[in-house]
Design an enzyme around this catalytic site. Structure first.
Site, mmCIF file in Angstrom:
data_model
loop_
_atom_site.group_PDB
_atom_site.id
_atom_site.type_symbol
_atom_site.label_atom_id
_atom_site.label_comp_id
_atom_site.label_asym_id
_atom_site.label_seq_id
_atom_site.Cartn_x
_atom_site.Cartn_y
_atom_site.Cartn_z
ATOM 1 N N HIS A 354 34.602 25.104 16.360
ATOM 2 C CA HIS A 354 34.347 26.389 15.786
ATOM 3 C C HIS A 354 32.939 26.308 15.206
ATOM 4 C CE1 HIS A 354 35.109 29.989 12.904
ATOM 5 N NE2 HIS A 354 35.576 30.259 13.991
ATOM 6 N N CYS A 355 32.602 25.182 14.529
ATOM 7 C CA CYS A 355 31.470 25.101 13.799
ATOM 8 C C CYS A 355 30.131 24.926 14.624
ATOM 9 C CB CYS A 355 31.443 23.588 12.901
ATOM 10 S SG CYS A 355 32.891 23.165 12.048
ATOM 11 N N ILE A 356 30.294 24.648 15.899
ATOM 12 C CA ILE A 356 29.083 24.477 16.779
ATOM 13 C C ILE A 356 28.817 25.802 17.508
ATOM 14 C CG2 ILE A 356 29.277 22.106 17.048
ATOM 15 C CD1 ILE A 356 30.183 22.299 19.777
#
Length: 369
Positions: A354-356
């Site tokens: 999700h972060c990338i």
């Protein structure tokens, strides 16, 4: 370049859509930072490519990269994945990319938050973040969307919305003195309501244990759909994550969302605990701000997945709980394709799938309006 607006999404009738709503494309950035990624980013790059290939089954994928690494990225990525030369200081597109808003007339705009590398001079993870802070407007220029310059230091990973008026976040992050020390909790709520057009903020106290982003909400929970959330749940009372998960469960159990629904909470297992190995720590350039030492506890979570057009792309780590997490996600998303991607090297950099990634929603008018 995209033009800057001087109104607000709420005033103009735009809202942030939920992740389960239709997406046009997903953006990522190429990992090369040597004080964050071991072996000059090569193991992480392989996992970024695998994530991008899985997403590309559901939506178009765009990568950004600096000029120096353009050829390396182009040779590593499949031809159908677009690559643009836009520099960034690292590769956490969720946090540096634009947060898009849409209206019911089939129009789309973008929020550009202020970014300070998860803490600025107080406890930021690197010293210079000017390139990161410029990404959102450049992204919006490419997608052809006007921009709201939101007057708030905020990362995309620190918020989740259900698309129906509810926003989830953590006090640990948004009230941290390194973000917006001059703003009260009420001030921050007002800005979130104005720039994302939400009506209710649900505050968890803390994010995942040892999360160096000061506890981003996307690493401890995810919105499945309105009224349903997934939470990283720890069963071991001796683990520091146990009390955090218990407290989060209590908040989620004892609140109603913006539409008055009691929440259905899916308990995702906690992988591990997992730690940085001596081998993994060896080839990371030493940094005064990021701890990549052997024995450091990793903030591993299955909640850090991406929903994209009837597909779920979630991290696996080669541990026993991987299959359990997949079963739970398949039950939560019965009509979706579930893709588990080995993502330990992404985790070593401080985040996960999700972060990338940062999605760009489709412009879709509501029928009859």
């Amino acid at each position: 370049m995209s033009s800057t607006l001087f109104t607000s999404p709420r005033l103009d009738g735009f809202r942030m859509p939920a992740e389960h709503e239709p997406q046009e494309q997903v953006w990522m950035a190429w990992p090369t930072r040597e004080d964050n990624w071991r072996e000059q980013g090569k193991p992480a790059q392989q996992e970024f490519v695998a994530v991008a290939e899985a997403i590309s089954k559901a939506a178009d994928v765009t990568f950004i990269v600096d000029e120096k690494h353009h050829d390396q990225a182009r040779q590593s990525l499949p031809d159908h994945i677009r690559l643009l030369t836009i520099p960034s200081d690292d590769c956490w597109m969720r946090d540096i990319g634009a947060t898009y808003v849409v209206n019911d007339k089939g129009e789309r705009r973008a929020n550009s938050w202020q970014f300070n590398a998860w803490g600025g001079e107080l406890d930021g993870l690197y010293d210079s973040w000017e390139q990161d802070n410029a990404v959102a407007e450049k992204m919006a220029a490419v997608t052809g969307d006007q921009v709201y310059a939101a007057p708030l230091i905020l990362e995309g990973g620190s918020i989740h919305v259900d698309g129906e008026g509810t926003l989830y976040t953590t006090e640990e992050c948004l009230l941290h003195p390194s973000r917006n020390p001059d703003l009260s909790k009420a001030d921050i709520e007002d800005l979130l309501k104005v720039y994302l057009n939400v009506d209710k903020i649900i505050w968890l106290k803390d994010g995942l244990f040892n999360d160096e982003t000061n506890g981003h909400v996307d690493n401890i929970m995810h919105v499945i759909r309105p009224g349903v959330v997934a939470l990283t749940y720890c069963e071991d009372p001796n683990d520091p994550q146990y009390a955090i998960s218990q407290a989060a469960f209590q908040v989620l159990s004892n609140t109603k969302d913006a539409k008055g629904r009691t929440l259905d909470i899916i308990k995702l297992p906690m992988p591990g605990p997992l730690y940085v190995s001596e081998e993994e720590a060896k080839s990371v350039v030493e940094s005064p701000n990021m701890n990549r030492d052997a024995g450091e506890r990793l903030a591993a979570s299955y909640a850090n997945f991406l929903i994209c057009n009837q597909h779920i792309i979630f991290p696996v780590f080669g541990v026993d709980t991987d299959e359990q997490a997949k079963r739970l996600l398949q039950a939560a998303f019965p009509d979706y394709d579930i893709h588990g991607i080995y993502a330990r090297n992404i985790l070593l950099g401080g985040g996960n799938i999700h972060c990338i990634t940062q999605q760009v929603p489709k412009k879709s008018a509501v029928k009859g309006i």
